[in-house]
Design a protein around this motif. Sequence first.
Motif: not given
Length: 170
Positions: A79, A92, A116-117
């Motif tokens: 990330n 984030r 989470q991306l």
Amino acid sequence: RHTRSPASTRTPAAPCRPSFFELIAQEQLSDLLKPAIRYVLTVLAQRHPRYLLRIVHRFDELYMVLMLAVERHYLRTWNASFTEHFYGLRRRRRPAVSTQRLDASVPPNKLQAARQLRDRDVNWSVFFLVGLPYLEAKVTDYWERMGGGAVVAGDAVGGAGDDAAAPQPA
């Protein structure tokens, strides 16, 4: 001997926020990466022109493909972009509603998964990290090849009126 980690330089009020100096250092590292790789490749190409000269001539494209793979990997895995991960920074997602009560009511593993991306976030990040700088380099290169704003003798910026205002030798 004790060395200070980047996390130890953060303020107690905002332990998860990066400091101004970490952000500047990360940006400088990303700006200096391309010229450093270009220099090393150019020096090696002088010693082995048969193998590396074609790569030097297509450096922008090679660098874009390399950074596309590297940035995508780092964004999906940690990330963070390559240089952000180097300094311990992370990206984030921000939830629509974020409160301490909401954070306390959600299990930590679900909260982490929500931050989470997503693939869409990764793709946009890669575009801004790799695509736009590549386009900027190509437009700048084209502009410099076309003259780069250089004033040619006889070409006055203000027009013909500038010649009349110039003092004439006697």
